[in-house]
Design a protein around this motif. Sequence first.
Motif, PDB file in Angstrom:
ATOM      1  N   GLN A  27       1.108  11.071 -35.948  1.00 30.15           N
ATOM      2  CA  GLN A  27       2.502  11.036 -35.512  1.00 30.15           C
ATOM      3  C   GLN A  27       2.699  10.489 -34.109  1.00 30.15           C
ATOM      4  O   GLN A  27       3.806  10.110 -33.754  1.00 30.15           O
ATOM      5  CB  GLN A  27       3.093  12.460 -35.534  1.00 30.15           C
ATOM      6  CG  GLN A  27       3.091  13.094 -36.881  1.00 30.15           C
ATOM      7  CD  GLN A  27       3.595  14.533 -36.824  1.00 30.15           C
ATOM      8  OE1 GLN A  27       3.931  15.061 -35.766  1.00 30.15           O
ATOM      9  NE2 GLN A  27       3.647  15.171 -37.978  1.00 30.15           N
ATOM     10  N   GLY A  28       1.661  10.514 -33.296  1.00 30.32           N
ATOM     11  CA  GLY A  28       1.811  10.123 -31.905  1.00 30.32           C
ATOM     12  C   GLY A  28       2.378  11.269 -31.085  1.00 30.32           C
ATOM     13  O   GLY A  28       2.798  12.299 -31.623  1.00 30.32           O
ATOM     14  N   ASP A  88       5.134  11.470 -29.059  1.00 33.15           N
ATOM     15  CA  ASP A  88       6.568  11.712 -29.021  1.00 33.15           C
ATOM     16  C   ASP A  88       7.078  12.509 -30.220  1.00 33.15           C
ATOM     17  O   ASP A  88       8.080  13.210 -30.113  1.00 33.15           O
ATOM     18  CB  ASP A  88       7.339  10.397 -28.888  1.00 33.15           C
ATOM     19  CG  ASP A  88       7.166   9.775 -27.498  1.00 33.15           C
ATOM     20  OD1 ASP A  88       6.899  10.534 -26.546  1.00 33.15           O
ATOM     21  OD2 ASP A  88       7.279   8.554 -27.373  1.00 33.15           O
ATOM     22  N   HIS A  89       6.409  12.424 -31.355  1.00 31.79           N
ATOM     23  CA  HIS A  89       6.844  13.157 -32.556  1.00 31.79           C
ATOM     24  C   HIS A  89       6.072  14.460 -32.754  1.00 31.79           C
ATOM     25  O   HIS A  89       6.317  15.181 -33.714  1.00 31.79           O
ATOM     26  CB  HIS A  89       6.725  12.267 -33.794  1.00 31.79           C
ATOM     27  CG  HIS A  89       7.592  11.056 -33.712  1.00 31.79           C
ATOM     28  ND1 HIS A  89       8.969  11.118 -33.789  1.00 31.79           N
ATOM     29  CD2 HIS A  89       7.297   9.749 -33.518  1.00 31.79           C
ATOM     30  CE1 HIS A  89       9.479   9.903 -33.655  1.00 31.79           C
ATOM     31  NE2 HIS A  89       8.486   9.057 -33.490  1.00 31.79           N
ATOM     32  N   GLY A  98       2.721   5.227 -31.311  1.00 27.85           N
ATOM     33  CA  GLY A  98       2.550   6.667 -31.191  1.00 27.85           C
ATOM     34  C   GLY A  98       1.779   7.112 -29.971  1.00 27.85           C
ATOM     35  O   GLY A  98       1.816   8.284 -29.613  1.00 27.85           O
ATOM     36  N   ASN A  99       1.070   6.213 -29.316  1.00 26.50           N
ATOM     37  CA  ASN A  99       0.251   6.596 -28.165  1.00 26.50           C
ATOM     38  C   ASN A  99       0.946   6.379 -26.830  1.00 26.50           C
ATOM     39  O   ASN A  99       0.412   6.747 -25.788  1.00 26.50           O
ATOM     40  CB  ASN A  99      -1.067   5.814 -28.149  1.00 26.50           C
ATOM     41  CG  ASN A  99      -2.040   6.303 -29.183  1.00 26.50           C
ATOM     42  OD1 ASN A  99      -1.767   7.245 -29.912  1.00 26.50           O
ATOM     43  ND2 ASN A  99      -3.181   5.657 -29.260  1.00 26.50           N
TER      44      ASN A  99
END
Length: 192
Positions: free
Chosen positions: A33-34, A36-37, A106-107
């Motif tokens: 998800q990275g 932020d999520h 996502g990173n």
Amino acid sequence: MPASAGVRRRGAVRSEEARIAVLGATGRLFATQGYDHLTIEGIAAEAGVSKQTIYRWWSSKSAVVADALIEDKLLPDHPVVPDTGDIRADLIAWMQSLIDLVAQPGNDGLVRSLVAAACESPDIGTRLNDALGITATVSTRIEAAVAAGQLPADLPVMEFVRALVGGFVLHSLERSEPAPDIAERLVRALLH
């Protein structure tokens, strides 16, 4: 007799098994998800623990992510400075691998989360530096290049390393699309 002897602490006892489950869940969810999520609720559900269990160990999502990174649950294969004998090329390759890592979908929040976690707790900043070995490994590589005559003998190694890492961090915090030659420009600016 200590004041705490015979007195049971309120709330659930901290469980090493739960802590490990949370760190593993954080790594798995970060990968899919990275940053932020990623949510505390999602981590708790994935780990099979309550949100309260997480907050007993960590003060924030950033702190959980930092510990997951420290314990190799997040990026077990983090970039290291190569040693080809050409310090300039090695530093550019390493810097580019860091830039590429945070540019992956996502990173992009990773560096921001680590900076936030280090700001929340000096201990986290020290542990991140120790675990990632950035200061130690990069300074060792720079010292070897100085000894080999590839860099000036009077190069202030620690200041150079901090400036190099700082340039990467500042670039990451800008949230801008990296110029194709940003790694080379950062290294060149410090080596001139």
